[in-house]
Design a protein around this motif. Structure first.
Motif, PDB file in Angstrom:
ATOM      1  N   GLN A  99       0.825  -1.203   0.000  1.00 21.79           N
ATOM      2  CA  GLN A  99       0.000   0.000   0.000  1.00 21.79           C
ATOM      3  C   GLN A  99       0.866   1.263   0.000  1.00 21.79           C
ATOM      4  OE1 GLN A  99      -2.640   0.709   3.388  1.00 21.79           O
ATOM      5  NE2 GLN A  99      -4.215   1.455   1.966  1.00 21.79           N
ATOM      6  N   ALA A 100       1.962   1.262   0.753  1.00 25.11           N
ATOM      7  CA  ALA A 100       2.869   2.416   0.770  1.00 25.11           C
ATOM      8  C   ALA A 100       3.414   2.686  -0.625  1.00 25.11           C
ATOM      9  CB  ALA A 100       4.004   2.170   1.767  1.00 25.11           C
ATOM     10  N   ASN A 101       3.781   1.623  -1.350  1.00 24.94           N
ATOM     11  CA  ASN A 101       4.287   1.782  -2.712  1.00 24.94           C
ATOM     12  C   ASN A 101       3.195   2.296  -3.651  1.00 24.94           C
ATOM     13  OD1 ASN A 101       6.852   0.849  -2.010  1.00 24.94           O
ATOM     14  ND2 ASN A 101       6.351  -1.281  -2.469  1.00 24.94           N
ATOM     15  N   GLN A 102       1.965   1.810  -3.468  1.00 25.76           N
ATOM     16  CA  GLN A 102       0.852   2.261  -4.300  1.00 25.76           C
ATOM     17  C   GLN A 102       0.552   3.733  -4.086  1.00 25.76           C
ATOM     18  OE1 GLN A 102      -2.421  -0.359  -3.489  1.00 25.76           O
ATOM     19  NE2 GLN A 102      -1.679  -1.969  -4.840  1.00 25.76           N
ATOM     20  N   VAL A 103       0.632   4.173  -2.838  1.00 25.96           N
ATOM     21  CA  VAL A 103       0.381   5.581  -2.525  1.00 25.96           C
ATOM     22  C   VAL A 103       1.395   6.465  -3.242  1.00 25.96           C
ATOM     23  CG1 VAL A 103       0.511   7.306  -0.674  1.00 25.96           C
ATOM     24  CG2 VAL A 103      -0.801   5.204  -0.329  1.00 25.96           C
ATOM     25  N   GLN A 104       2.643   6.043  -3.230  1.00 24.10           N
ATOM     26  CA  GLN A 104       3.678   6.808  -3.928  1.00 24.10           C
ATOM     27  C   GLN A 104       3.419   6.840  -5.430  1.00 24.10           C
ATOM     28  OE1 GLN A 104       7.704   5.173  -3.852  1.00 24.10           O
ATOM     29  NE2 GLN A 104       8.547   7.230  -3.664  1.00 24.10           N
ATOM     30  N   ASP A 105       3.026   5.697  -5.990  1.00 23.02           N
ATOM     31  CA  ASP A 105       2.736   5.632  -7.429  1.00 23.02           C
ATOM     32  C   ASP A 105       1.530   6.494  -7.799  1.00 23.02           C
ATOM     33  OD1 ASP A 105       4.852   3.928  -7.843  1.00 23.02           O
ATOM     34  OD2 ASP A 105       3.634   2.101  -7.932  1.00 23.02           O
TER      35      ASP A 105
END
Length: 319
Positions: A77-83
């Motif tokens: 989820q942290a990576n998705q938020v950045q993307d």
């Protein structure tokens, strides 16, 4: 979605108003919606309502874009938020964090880039990382369950607790429940362990409780999915000492149990997954139309008994 559902909890919970200005009327909003994957019933309901509301908002506000992402872990989820911020160029984020602590810094970083952030349900460890907050009444969730159980137990007996995933809201629920138990000294809380809002994990925790404790009068599962695992463990162990199991969230299966007079499930406590839709609608209205977004919106938890269960039973819902 009806106005009644969208604004069901607003009157209870308006604190200060979110200060970030609305988008200019001629600028299309790009909203990212980040939620946990449908790993259990409640999050399945969240995913359903997020995708349904995406379609409704894009129809209601022509030109806006809504991206819905689901994550199976806090890291994903942290990576998705950045993307969402770097690739999709969102200016608005509605997020139900997988876990509180691991998502606080990533969300704060997105907010620092000028993105309006509405956090849903699972609060972050730093409130400054959000622009607005929408949630169920988590202290109320624990308090309502605790008060019902204390009365049903006659103020005495042994109870075990199954907690959810380690989050701010789990702490709020359990703290409120324990406050009720402290006011009932005849009730002994034998133990409290995390079942992670998951029926399989709850089954294992309940098996452990049943092995260690020879007399358990009641179980607070704090989630309907966990209550399923709890009941399975009780039935498998052929224990007849447990007279009461209280879950929560208003899953249709458990509301039906209450309606039908299940021998150990006589009540439930609401905590609707449609709160993600409330958050998306409130955020979009504020950002596109220019109205003030409440900094905090709390949706009340309600005790469901046989007398009012039909009001909360939605057989066509995924949850």
């Amino acid at each position: 979605m009806t106005n009644r559902r969208i604004f069901s909890g607003i009157a209870l919970a308006v604190c200060a108003l979110a200060s970030m200005p609305a988008l200019a009327q001629n600028k299309a909003m790009v909203m990212g919606v980040s939620v946990p994957a449908a790993t259990h019933g409640w999050t399945g309901g969240v995913v359903y309502w997020a995708n349904r509301t995406k379609a409704e908002l894009e129809k209601q506000y022509p030109g806006i874009k809504v991206f819905v992402k689901t994550a199976g872990s806090a890291t994903e989820q942290a990576n998705q938020v950045q993307d969402l911020q770097t690739v999709n160029k969102i200016d608005t984020l509605v997020i139900l964090p997988f876990e509180s602590a691991p998502l606080t810094k990533p969300v704060a970083q997105v907010k620092s880039k000028g993105v309006f952030v509405t956090v849903v349900d699972r609060g972050l460890t730093d409130p400054n990382a959000q622009s607005a907050y929408v949630a169920g009444d988590n202290p109320g969730f624990g308090k309502v369950a605790g008060e019902y159980m204390a009365k049903a137990m006659g103020g005495k007996g042994n109870v075990v607790i199954l907690r959810g995933i380690p989050t701010v809201i789990d702490n709020q629920r359990v703290d409120a429940f324990n406050e009720v138990m402290k006011a009932n000294p005849g009730i002994k809380v034998l133990d409290a362990k995390h079942g992670n809002w998951n029926r399989d994990d709850a089954f294992k925790v309940m098996q452990d409780y049943l092995t260690r404790f020879k007399q358990i009068d009641a179980v607070w599962a704090s989630d309907d999915d966990m209550a399923v695992g709890v009941q399975k463990a009780i039935e498998q162990a052929k224990r007849d000492d447990v007279k009461l199991v209280v879950g929560g969230a208003g899953a249709k299966g458990y509301i039906k149990k209450v309606m039908d007079g299940d021998k150990i499930v006589s009540a439930d406590v609401t905590y609707a997954p449609s709160m993600i839709a409330d958050a998306m609608n409130l955020t979009a209205k504020s950002r596109v139309e220019g109205g003030a977004m409440p900094a905090t919106t709390i949706i009340p938890s309600v005790l469901v008994t046989k007398e009012n269960a039909a009001k909360y039973y939605f057989p066509d819902s995924p949850f």
